[in-house]
Design an enzyme around this catalytic site. Structure first.
Site, PDB file in Angstrom:
ATOM      1  N   TYR A 171     -44.336  12.019 -30.718  1.00 11.56           N
ATOM      2  CA  TYR A 171     -43.024  11.724 -30.152  1.00 11.56           C
ATOM      3  C   TYR A 171     -41.897  12.236 -31.060  1.00 11.56           C
ATOM      4  O   TYR A 171     -42.145  12.706 -32.159  1.00 11.56           O
ATOM      5  CB  TYR A 171     -42.861  10.234 -29.927  1.00 11.56           C
ATOM      6  CG  TYR A 171     -43.402   9.386 -31.054  1.00 11.56           C
ATOM      7  CD1 TYR A 171     -44.361   8.404 -30.797  1.00 11.56           C
ATOM      8  CD2 TYR A 171     -42.984   9.597 -32.361  1.00 11.56           C
ATOM      9  CE1 TYR A 171     -44.867   7.642 -31.836  1.00 11.56           C
ATOM     10  CE2 TYR A 171     -43.491   8.830 -33.396  1.00 11.56           C
ATOM     11  CZ  TYR A 171     -44.430   7.863 -33.132  1.00 11.56           C
ATOM     12  OH  TYR A 171     -44.920   7.122 -34.163  1.00 11.56           O
ATOM     13  N   SER A 217     -43.169   6.979 -41.852  1.00  8.83           N
ATOM     14  CA  SER A 217     -44.231   7.415 -40.950  1.00  8.83           C
ATOM     15  C   SER A 217     -44.585   6.272 -40.015  1.00  8.83           C
ATOM     16  O   SER A 217     -43.975   5.195 -40.071  1.00  8.83           O
ATOM     17  CB  SER A 217     -45.460   7.828 -41.758  1.00  8.83           C
ATOM     18  OG  SER A 217     -46.099   6.665 -42.262  1.00  8.83           O
ATOM     19  N   LYS A 218     -45.586   6.522 -39.201  1.00 10.22           N
ATOM     20  CA  LYS A 218     -46.000   5.516 -38.210  1.00 10.22           C
ATOM     21  C   LYS A 218     -46.339   4.178 -38.861  1.00 10.22           C
ATOM     22  O   LYS A 218     -46.179   3.137 -38.251  1.00 10.22           O
ATOM     23  CB  LYS A 218     -47.243   6.015 -37.460  1.00 10.22           C
ATOM     24  CG  LYS A 218     -46.908   6.922 -36.311  1.00 10.22           C
ATOM     25  CD  LYS A 218     -48.163   7.288 -35.551  1.00 10.22           C
ATOM     26  CE  LYS A 218     -47.947   8.607 -34.836  1.00 10.22           C
ATOM     27  NZ  LYS A 218     -49.174   9.280 -34.483  1.00 10.22           N
ATOM     28  N   ARG A 219     -46.800   4.247 -40.085  1.00 11.54           N
ATOM     29  CA  ARG A 219     -47.167   3.013 -40.783  1.00 11.54           C
ATOM     30  C   ARG A 219     -46.000   2.039 -40.873  1.00 11.54           C
ATOM     31  O   ARG A 219     -46.182   0.843 -41.011  1.00 11.54           O
ATOM     32  CB  ARG A 219     -47.630   3.328 -42.211  1.00 11.54           C
ATOM     33  CG  ARG A 219     -49.029   3.856 -42.318  1.00 11.54           C
ATOM     34  CD  ARG A 219     -49.386   4.108 -43.771  1.00 11.54           C
ATOM     35  NE  ARG A 219     -48.472   5.066 -44.390  1.00 11.54           N
ATOM     36  CZ  ARG A 219     -47.579   4.773 -45.308  1.00 11.54           C
ATOM     37  NH1 ARG A 219     -47.448   3.540 -45.728  1.00 11.54           N
ATOM     38  NH2 ARG A 219     -46.792   5.702 -45.817  1.00 11.54           N
ATOM     39  N   HIS A 220     -44.775   2.589 -40.838  1.00 12.94           N
ATOM     40  CA  HIS A 220     -43.614   1.722 -41.001  1.00 12.94           C
ATOM     41  C   HIS A 220     -43.136   1.096 -39.691  1.00 12.94           C
ATOM     42  O   HIS A 220     -42.052   0.540 -39.634  1.00 12.94           O
ATOM     43  CB  HIS A 220     -42.465   2.504 -41.644  1.00 12.94           C
ATOM     44  CG  HIS A 220     -42.790   2.990 -43.005  1.00 12.94           C
ATOM     45  ND1 HIS A 220     -43.265   4.265 -43.239  1.00 12.94           N
ATOM     46  CD2 HIS A 220     -42.743   2.389 -44.209  1.00 12.94           C
ATOM     47  CE1 HIS A 220     -43.485   4.414 -44.526  1.00 12.94           C
ATOM     48  NE2 HIS A 220     -43.170   3.295 -45.141  1.00 12.94           N
TER      49      HIS A 220
END
Ligand code: GLU
Length: 470
Positions: free
Chosen positions: A14, A238-241
């Site tokens: 995205y 990143s997505k981890r956040h």
């Protein structure tokens, strides 16, 4: 010559906030200078590129209202052109066929490493023409052997890289497909990009790209490398956040104005000004004023900006976004107050539009469940009399608006010789199902009179049940 910027995402996920900020800065710089803004989809990595990502990128750009003037261009539709340029580089002696195998190249690097030299391709095929038959080959760019490349970076200042540091990079793989650095160069050249704004994770590619541009006799654009965005743990966001996709911010209840304003400030400043309208951003933004250091993403600040815009933008406009969240939460808003009115009374009570929708359900839907702790606290046996009396007074009103409603509550308290709260709180729980709402008179005025009366009956039934059980 028209100033031209571009946003060149790879559609492998995205549109994340880092990409959105790059797009915003590119867009702003073009707007500011009356220039063009290109959207270019870098989809050459066929395995990882998806149509869903292309859609997500465009959805994000549209939601943030960053319209592009040209494109979207797709790199996969330009392979013929890349081939042509590769041929041109071969013909002009700026590129060469490399028959070294991957193992051989690894060995070269190992050897260089052992000698304490820069690990790179040793140029074995640079000048050779004794091509073996029927063997696959890659095409490498003949990087200059000496001299320096200077990136005149608008954000970071001059960065000088010695050509000795640079490899003869592969511009076409053995299957003929062009590599990233080649496609970017050809596109920036063909699309007359005058200013390349991108994340500083690309900075190591820039000297390579400049050398290829020079070899092609193309103009070298200006560069502005924007520092990364970090998560609250100091690592690259990143997505981890959590929510880093732009559309996730819409889903979470942020206004596009808030996210844009937050992003413009995340990496750029103008004195200590925090709030920028679109026009102000365009007027005041400049690439040279961007921060040189990475910025940390701060959700609390984004919430603060969101609250600012929910409270200060035209309520009718905010209502158009609230409508989306109402629909998302399955709340039919046809029968009930205009959403604009909800925005006016709820904007300073919530962090997001999602929350605004959540706490406004009772304006549109009846309920049978009441908040348990509010019931426990406020619908005690003693409130039966105040509820009955206030209902009678409210039922008698012919002008269903805040002032007479307020007077009815007031008169009830006076007559029963109790505090306003003894009438107001049970009434609030009755009308809204819970102990929190905007000012009660305004809240009731937005509800239908008959509906309020019916809800008072419902609350009295709850009180009666309690009396029966006590
Ligand atoms: N496609 C690259 C990316 O998404 C950007 C390339 C560029 O801006 O030059 O990281």
């Amino acid at each position: 010559m028209t100033l031209t910027t571009r946003f060149a995402p790879s559609p492998t996920g995205y549109l994340h906030v880092g990409g959105a900020r790059t797009a915003l800065y590119s867009w702003l710089y073009a707007q500011k200078n009356g220039g063009d803004f290109i959207l270019r989809i870098e989809d050459t990595d066929i395995e990882r590129s998806t149509q869903a990502s292309v859609d997500a990128i465009m959805d994000g750009m549209n939601w943030l209202d960053l319209p592009w003037t040209h494109g979207p261009y797709f790199q996969t539709q330009r392979f013929d052109r890349y081939k042509e340029v590769i041929e041109q580089l071969l013909a002009s002696g700026n590129a060469y066929r490399c028959y070294s195998t991957a193992e051989e190249v690894d060995a070269m690097r190992e050897e260089a490493k052992a000698k304490g030299e820069i690990e790179k391709y040793n140029g074995l095929w640079r000048e050779r023409t004794d091509y073996p038959e029927d063997k696959p080959y890659a095409i490498r760019f003949k990087n200059p052997l000496d001299g320096d490349v200077v990136i005149k970076d608008m954000v970071k200042g001059d960065i000088t890289i010695s050509n000795e540091q640079l490899d003869d990079l592969i511009i076409a793989r053995s299957d003929g497909t062009p590599t990233y650095n080649l496609t970017v160069v050809v596109d920036d050249w063909d699309m007359k990009v005058s200013h390349v704004v991108r994340g500083d994770d690309h900075i190591s590619n820039t000297p390579k790209q400049i050398n290829i541009l020079i070899a092609l006799g193309a103009a070298v654009p200006e560069y502005a490398h924007i520092p990364m965005i970090l998560g609250d743990d100091g690592k690259r966001l990143s997505k981890r956040h959590g929510a880093v996709g732009v559309m996730q911010y819409r889903d979470d209840g942020y206004l596009p104005e808030a996210l844009l304003n937050y992003l413009v400030r995340l990496g750029w400043s103008h004195g200590d000004k925090e709030i920028f309208s679109r026009e102000e951003m365009i007027e005041l933004f400049d690439l040279k004023d961007c921060n040189r250091a990475a910025s940390g993403f701060n959700t609390d600040k984004l919430i603060w900006v969101n609250q600012h815009y929910m409270k200060t933008l035209d309520p009718a406009y905010v209502a158009t976004h609230l409508a989306w969240h109402m629909a998302e939460q399955g709340i039919n808003v046809e029968n009930g107050p205009a959403l604009e009115e909800i925005v006016k009374i709820q904007a300073d009570r919530v962090k997001t539009l999602k929350e605004m929708a959540q706490i406004s359900r009772y304006f549109y839907e009846d309920f049978t469940e009441l908040d348990a702790s509010a019931v426990k606290k406020h619908l005690r046996p003693v409130v039966k009399a105040p509820l009955l009396l206030v209902k009678e007074k409210l039922a008698a009103l012919t002008d269903w608006s805040a002032a007479p409603i307020h007077a009815a509550i007031n008169d009830t308290a006076t007559e029963l010789e109790v505090g306003m709260g003894k009438v107001g709180m049970p009434l609030r729980v009755a009308a809204t199902g819970g102990g929190n709402s905007p000012s009660l008179d305004i809240t009731l005025a937005l509800l239908d009179q008959q509906k309020v009366l019916a809800r008072i009956d419902q609350a009295i039934a709850v009180v009666d049940a309690r009396i029966a059980n006590s």
